[in-house]
Design an enzyme around this catalytic site. Structure first.
Site, short mmCIF file in Angstrom:
data_model
loop_
_atom_site.label_atom_id
_atom_site.label_comp_id
_atom_site.label_asym_id
_atom_site.label_seq_id
_atom_site.Cartn_x
_atom_site.Cartn_y
_atom_site.Cartn_z
N LYS A 84 -25.58 -3.51 -86.98
CA LYS A 84 -26.70 -3.15 -86.08
C LYS A 84 -26.65 -1.73 -85.52
CE LYS A 84 -24.50 -4.67 -81.85
NZ LYS A 84 -24.72 -5.23 -80.53
N SER A 124 -35.68 -7.51 -83.88
CA SER A 124 -35.47 -6.42 -82.93
C SER A 124 -36.76 -5.66 -82.69
CB SER A 124 -34.42 -5.45 -83.50
OG SER A 124 -34.43 -4.23 -82.82
N TYR A 148 -31.48 0.45 -90.72
CA TYR A 148 -31.22 -0.77 -89.92
C TYR A 148 -32.55 -1.45 -89.60
CZ TYR A 148 -30.88 -3.56 -85.73
OH TYR A 148 -31.02 -4.57 -84.82
N LYS A 152 -34.36 -5.28 -90.78
CA LYS A 152 -34.99 -6.27 -89.89
C LYS A 152 -36.40 -6.58 -90.40
CE LYS A 152 -31.76 -7.00 -86.87
NZ LYS A 152 -31.03 -8.29 -86.87
#
Ligand code: WQD
Length: 325
Positions: A84, A124, A148, A152
Site C-alpha cells: 500500500k 481506497s 498502487y 485498487k
C-alpha cells in the site's frame, strides 16, 4: 459467521479483527507478514481473550491459498492483504501488480470453487484520483495517479465483472480515506517498517524523538492554510465500518461505500491537534510539494450512514492521542 481476514496482522486488518471478535464473529487470519508482525496476532488474542487460527500464507501462492480453504470452514472474506505504499508502487510497479492482483484472484477462485460468495474488499479513496467534486460521493469519476491506485481500481473492476458473470456474488467495496490512530490499549497502531510515508506515523516518530522534524510537503495548495487537506478517520471507526458491512450484507450485488468522516483537516491542523492533545511540540519545516499529491480529499459518507447505519464517531483529538504503554 466465520470470516477469513487476509492481511489480518496489518494496521487496519488487526483493528478489524478485534472489532469482529468483539461483535461475535469467528475469524481465521492469513497474512504473509511482509509488512506486519505475528506480534499483532498475539495482541488481538490478548485484547479480546479469544482464540482463532492464524496462517502465515503468501496468497500469491495458489496452492497454499487452496490449502487454507481446505483446512478451514469459511463463510466470507474480508480482503486487506496487499502492498500500500504509493511511492514504492511507482518504483516497483510489477511487484505491486503481481501481489495486489494475483492474491485477490487466488482468493476469489478458491471461494467460487467452494460456493463462498461474501467478499469485502479493502479499497481506497485513491481511486478518486484528484477529485472534481468535494465532498466526494461514491458516484464520482474514478481514476488512478499511481500503480498502487491502479491496483485498487483494477481489483474493483475485476469484482464488478465477476458479479456481472455470476449474480451469486455479494461484494462490498469499502473506500477508505485516511486511517490514523490506534487501539486504546496502545498494543495496536500504525507502525510501518523504516521511514514512514504517511503523515501520522511520521509525526509520532518526531514525537518519540526518532526523527528530528516533520517535513510538510508544500504550503502553496489552494487550501485554507496552503497545506494538504485530508479526511482523517480513526482506525477503529474504520474497523467498525467493516462489521457494519458484514452485519448488513444481505442481497447479492456490488455495494460501494466511502468510509470517511466527511470532514477535511489540513496538515497544520493535524499538527496543532496532535500538539494540543499530547502537550508537546512537533517541529516542522516546509518542503516543496510531494509528487503525486493532491490538494484536498474528503468524503461524503452519507451512503454508509444511510445503508449501513454506520458513522465515524471519534474526533481528530482522539485520533491524535498517543497511548503510552
Ligand atoms: C497526508 C497529507 C501529504 C507525510 C496515502 C495513500 C492512500 C492511503 C492513505 C492507502 C498529504 C502530507 C505526509 C509527510 C506531509 N493509503 N504529508 N509530510 O497521501 O493522503 O494517502 O495514504 O490506501 O492511498 O495515497 O496520506 O499520510 O501520505 O499524506 O506533509 O511526511 O500529509 O502531503 O497532504 P495520503 P499521507
Amino acid at each position: 459467521m466465520r470470516i477469513l481476514v487476509t492481511g489480518g496482522a496489518g494496521y487496519i486488518g488487526s483493528h478489524t479483527c478485534v472489532q469482529l471478535l468483539e461483535a461475535g464473529y469467528e475469524i481465521v487470519v492469513a497474512d504473509d507478514l511482509s509488512n506486519s508482525s505475528e506480534t499483532a496476532i498475539h495482541y488481538i488474542k490478548g485484547i479480546t481473550g479469544k482464540e482463532f487460527p492464524f496462517y502465515p500464507v503468501d496468497l500469491k501462492d495458489r496452492e497454499r491459498t487452496e490449502q487454507l480453504f481446505e483446512l478451514e470452514p469459511i463463510d466470507g472474506v474480508i480482503h486487506f492483504a496487499g502492498y500500500k505504499a504509493v511511492g514504492e508502487s511507482v518504483e516497483r510497479p510489477l511487484m505491486y501488480y503481481e501481489n495486489n492482483l494475483v492474491s485477490t484472484m487466488n482468493v476469489l477462485q478458491a471461494m467460487r470453487k467452494r460456493g463462498i460468495f461474501h467478499f469485502v474488499f479493502s479499497s481506497s479513496a485513491t481511486v478518486y484520483g484528484d477529485p472534481e467534486i468535494l465532498p466526494i460521493p461514491e458516484e464520482a469519476p474514478l481514476s488512478a495517479t499511481n500503480p498502487y491506485g491502479c491496483t485498487k481500481l483494477m481489483n474493483e473492476q475485476m469484482l464488478k465483472d465477476l458479479y456481472q458473470s455470476d449474480n451469486r456474488w455479494n461484494i462490498t467495496l469499502l473506500r477508505y480515506f485516511n486511517p490514523i490512530g490506534g487501539h486504546p490499549t496502545g498494543l495496536l497502531a500504525d507502525n510501518p517498517n523504516g521511514i514512514p510515508n504517511n503523515l501520522m506515523p511520521y509525526i509520532i516518530r518526531v514525537y518519540e524523538n526518532k526523527l528530528d522534524q516533520l517535513h510538510v510537503y508544500g504550503n502553496d495548495y489552494p487550501t485554507p492554510d496552503g497545506t494538504g487537506v485530508r479526511d482523517y478517520i480513526h482506525v477503529i471507526d474504520l474497523a467498525d465500518g467493516h462489521v457494519a458491512a458484514l452485519d448488513r450484507m444481505k442481497e447479492p450485488g456490488v455495494h460501494i461505500f466511502n468510509l470517511g468522516t466527511g470532514t477535511g483537516y489540513s496538515v497544520l491542523e493535524v499538527v496543532r491537534a496532535f500538539e494540543n492533545v499530547n502537550k508537546c511540540r512537533i517541529p516542522y519545516v516546509i518542503d516543496p510539494r510531494r509528487a503525486g499529491d493532491i490538494a484536498m480529499c474528503y468524503a461524503d459518507p452519507s451512503k454508509a450512514e444511510r445503508e449501513l447505519g454506520w458513522k465515524a464517531r471519534r474526533s481528530l483529538e482522539e485520533m491524535c492521542k498517543v497511548v503510552l504503554i
